[in-house]
Design a protein around this motif. Structure first.
Motif, mmCIF file in Angstrom:
data_model
loop_
_atom_site.group_PDB
_atom_site.id
_atom_site.type_symbol
_atom_site.label_atom_id
_atom_site.label_comp_id
_atom_site.label_asym_id
_atom_site.label_seq_id
_atom_site.Cartn_x
_atom_site.Cartn_y
_atom_site.Cartn_z
ATOM 1 N N GLY A 1 0.821 -1.203 0.000
ATOM 2 C CA GLY A 1 0.000 0.000 0.000
ATOM 3 C C GLY A 1 0.860 1.259 0.000
ATOM 4 O O GLY A 1 2.080 1.214 0.200
ATOM 5 N N ASP A 2 0.187 2.413 -0.224
ATOM 6 C CA ASP A 2 0.916 3.678 -0.315
ATOM 7 C C ASP A 2 1.508 4.094 1.030
ATOM 8 O O ASP A 2 2.643 4.588 1.097
ATOM 9 C CB ASP A 2 0.019 4.791 -0.882
ATOM 10 N N ILE A 3 0.775 3.868 2.124
ATOM 11 C CA ILE A 3 1.314 4.261 3.430
ATOM 12 C C ILE A 3 2.495 3.350 3.796
ATOM 13 O O ILE A 3 3.512 3.817 4.319
ATOM 14 C CB ILE A 3 0.211 4.203 4.512
ATOM 15 N N ILE B 1 0.069 0.402 -4.431
ATOM 16 C CA ILE B 1 -1.334 0.721 -4.697
ATOM 17 C C ILE B 1 -1.639 2.029 -3.975
ATOM 18 O O ILE B 1 -1.687 2.065 -2.736
ATOM 19 C CB ILE B 1 -2.260 -0.392 -4.145
ATOM 20 N N ASN C 1 -4.207 4.248 -2.891
ATOM 21 C CA ASN C 1 -5.648 4.443 -2.676
ATOM 22 C C ASN C 1 -5.864 5.617 -1.703
ATOM 23 O O ASN C 1 -6.893 5.726 -1.059
ATOM 24 C CB ASN C 1 -6.315 3.156 -2.172
ATOM 25 N N GLY D 1 -4.228 6.515 1.169
ATOM 26 C CA GLY D 1 -4.104 6.337 2.620
ATOM 27 C C GLY D 1 -4.245 4.886 3.022
ATOM 28 O O GLY D 1 -4.209 3.987 2.186
ATOM 29 N N GLY D 2 -4.375 4.677 4.311
ATOM 30 C CA GLY D 2 -4.533 3.314 4.832
ATOM 31 C C GLY D 2 -6.011 2.941 4.793
ATOM 32 O O GLY D 2 -6.737 3.154 5.753
ATOM 33 N N ARG D 3 -6.434 2.374 3.662
ATOM 34 C CA ARG D 3 -7.874 2.167 3.442
ATOM 35 C C ARG D 3 -8.427 0.979 4.205
ATOM 36 O O ARG D 3 -9.638 0.794 4.256
ATOM 37 C CB ARG D 3 -8.163 2.036 1.950
HETATM 38 MG MG LIG Z 1 -3.318 2.627 0.997
#
Ligand SMILES: [Mg+2]
Ligand SMILES: Cc1ncc(C[n+]2csc(CCOP(=O)(O)OP(=O)(O)O)c2C)c(N)n1
Length: 598
Positions: A466-468, A499, A501, A503-505
């Motif tokens: 993930g992005d975070i 990915i 999205n 933030g921390g989705r």
């Molecule tokens: Mg994310």
């Protein structure tokens, strides 16, 4: 530096190399000079330079996760070794061998305000074994002890419970190597040429499971109408082969549910193995009506604690379902459901079970197993068809899994990515090794870990995170260019798929999201960062994809080049949650049409 000090450092590094250490990750400092100099003189050791000890720890972890042998971390004194802490915690909890060699000040400089001096003794508490090496002296018994400790430390990293060991070396000034007559430093290798090389220890072969456990397990399997084999996190070195799992499933009638973080998700084809491979189990386990008609009544878990929340719910709600766990070390049962822990490596356990089960007639295809097979087949079709209709996070993850080159390695981050692979990636007989960080399930160190694995892998490697998670470890892009760490070039493509999205989705899917209002940002940490700037800073190729076609093209281009690529996949923030909801409804309607089991 004194002769005693250079001799100790040289003997220590030489003995660690004899005991099997190959890779040394060096972070800069002065107090560690005798150790670094000795490492530089030893031709058996590969050296990697990483500035930040936190990243260095994860880089070493990534190597050892793949190689199964301890990598050696060397750093200076003071706060430097404390940055290894998160990587050592992960190594302890996931059973990865690792060695830390910290330089320290001598005893006379402790607790008197000396610079870069802290109490390094047992710095990592219960997370690492510890050996105090003291200050080098010219003493035969002490030198023999030093060599013994080096062997012992390597052995301790590899014997169950496998994990990290910390060696603390107290160096005195002068720290630099003595000069030879012509003015250049004396090579330290001279002494080692005359040393007797010993093999003082070899890892013991893994013991087979107790006969009594196997006999009882066979009885349980044969009595069960709907038994599941759950494969949690398993490293490439500890996993049974897909062929053995398929053989076991045929002999036992087990329904195989292999999580993405096991080695078995991509090794087993539901259509051709002749075994019941259920790759849509996470959806099936969420269906109360299916579970009512075909409730699993026996579970054998191998590998780490399963990610599946639905499996946890099943165990919580059912008194009828018995759980056994096959584990060589640890106690992977946080919900306290296990009826038995069988002490054995999963391979040894499944082999013993196959031999015992194959003495009996093949198991009957019960109505419950038929229902699972049929429900899984329909879910496969429906999920695949649904993934064609849009492009969001689930589609990106599924498309990436389809595009993984045969023989390559997938490093899976934490949070949504492994859960999305569990739900959306198709099982299939493809040789793909999966690495993961499920010991402490941290989102830290994933870039460093991937690059560490890449530094010893002879295969393309893909990180999915993930992005975070990526931003947490963005500084480890330092190691993306081999000329900075060890010289030379990458032999294969290294693709960091992030990915984005926003933030921390995962937190948007948790109950708190309904209550938090604008304070939800303290969980989700939304951001507007453009990742290409990170790629630019560290000199890494960058690609961005927002559609299926762009993702396909970007992956193809990235896999074609033996270098690190950062591939940012931009998706709508809530696509994973939306797809989960839509498909849960669609699948329930589809399964309602299945014939009854009776
Ligand atoms: Mg994310
Ligand atoms: C070192 C560490 N800090 C914090 C957490 C808690 N945590 C779990 S998931 C997550 C968010 C991850 O966000 P991202 O990587 O973007 O993944 P997504 O949820 O969007 O899939 C956080 C902060 C953790 N697991 N590890």
């Amino acid at each position: 530096m004194s002769a005693a000090q250079s001799d100790w450092a040289e003997r220590l590094l030489a003995t660690l190399a004899e005991a099997g250490v190959r890779d040394v990750i060096i972070s800069p400092g002065s107090r560690s000079t005798p150790l670094v100099w000795a490492a530089c003189q030893n031709p058996a050791l590969r050296r990697h330079a990483i500035i930040d000890e936190r990243g260095a720890g994860f880089f070493a972890l990534g190597q050892a996760r793949l190689s199964g042998t301890p990598s050696l971390l060397i750093c200076t004194s003071g706060s430097a070794p404390s940055h290894y802490y998160p990587a050592l915690i992960e190594a302890r909890l996931s059973g990865v061998p690792l060695l830390v060699l910290s330089a320290d000040r001598p005893f006379e400089l402790q607790q008197c305000g000396a610079q870069q001096t802290i109490d390094q003794a047992r710095l990592f508490g219960s997370y690492a074994g510890y050996h105090e090496l003291g200050t080098p002296v010219s003493d035969r018994a002490a030198t023999r002890a030093l060599e013994r400790i080096a062997w012992q430390a390597v052995a301790e990293t590899l014997e169950p419970p496998r994990g990290p060991v910390h060696l603390n070396f107290r160096a005195k000034k002068p720290l630099e190597p003595a000069l030879a007559e012509h003015g250049s430093p004396k090579p330290v290798a001279e002494a080692s040429a005359t040393r007797r090389k010993l093999v003082r220890w070899r890892p013991a072969a893994s013991a087979p499971p107790l006969r009594a456990d196997v006999d009882e397990l066979v009885e349980r399997w044969r009595a069960s109408r709907c038994p599941l084999l759950i494969c949690g996190a398993l490293s490439p070195g500890e996993s049974p082969s897909p062929e053995l799992v398929a053989r076991f499933a045929r002999a036992s009638g087990a329904i195989v549910c292999a999580e993405s973080v096991s080695q078995l998700r991509f090794g087993l084809d539901p259509e051709t193995t002749g075994a019941l491979i259920c790759d849509r189990y996470e959806w099936l386990l969420a269906s109360a009506s299916l579970l009512q008609r075909a409730a699993p009544d026996f579970l054998l878990q191998v590998g780490g604690m399963p990610l599946s929340t639905n499996l946890g719910r099943l165990l919580e709600s059912s008194d009828q379902c018995e759980l056994w766990i096959g584990a060589e070390q640890g106690w992977p049962d946080p919900a306290h459901h296990s009826a038995r822990i069988v002490r054995a490596r999963p391979t040894q356990l499944l082999l013993a079970l196959c031999e015992a089960l194959e003495a009996h007639p093949a198991p009957e295809l019960t109505a419950e197993r038929r229902l699972w097979r049929e429900a899984n087949a329909r879910a496969r079709q429906l999920v695949s068809a649904r993934l064609e209709r849009a492009f969001g996070e689930p589609e990106a993850v599924a498309a990436l899994c389809e595009a993984l080159p045969s023989g390559s390695i997938l490093m899976l981050g934490n949070s949504l990515p492994p859960r999305l692979v569990d739900r959306y990636a198709r099982a299939g007989a493809r040789p793909i090794r999966v690495l993961s960080q499920r010991g402490a399930s941290g989102i830290d160190g994933l870039v460093a870990g991937t690059l560490g694995s890449a530094s010893i892998a002879q295969a393309p490697i893909t990180l999915l995170c993930g992005d975070i998670s990526f931003l947490h470890d963005v500084g480890s892009l330092w190691a993306a260019r081999p000329e900075r760490t060890h010289g030379g070039r990458w032999s294969h493509a290294i693709v960091l798929v992030v990915i984005n999205n926003g933030g921390g989705r995962i937190f948007d899917q948790l109950p708190m999201a309904q209550q938090a209002g604008p304070d939800q940002r303290f969980w989700t940490t939304p951001h507007e960062l453009e990742l290409r700037h990170a790629a630019e800073l560290y000199g890494v190729a960058y690609r961005r994809a927002q559609t299926r076609a762009e993702l396909g093209e970007a992956l193809q281009a990235a896999y074609a080049r033996p270098e690190v690529s950062l591939l940012e996949v931009v998706v709508e923030a809530h696509s994973a949650a939306e797809r989960l909801q839509e498909l849960t409804g669609e699948l329930a309607a589809e399964w309602a049409r299945l014939p009854s089991t009776s």
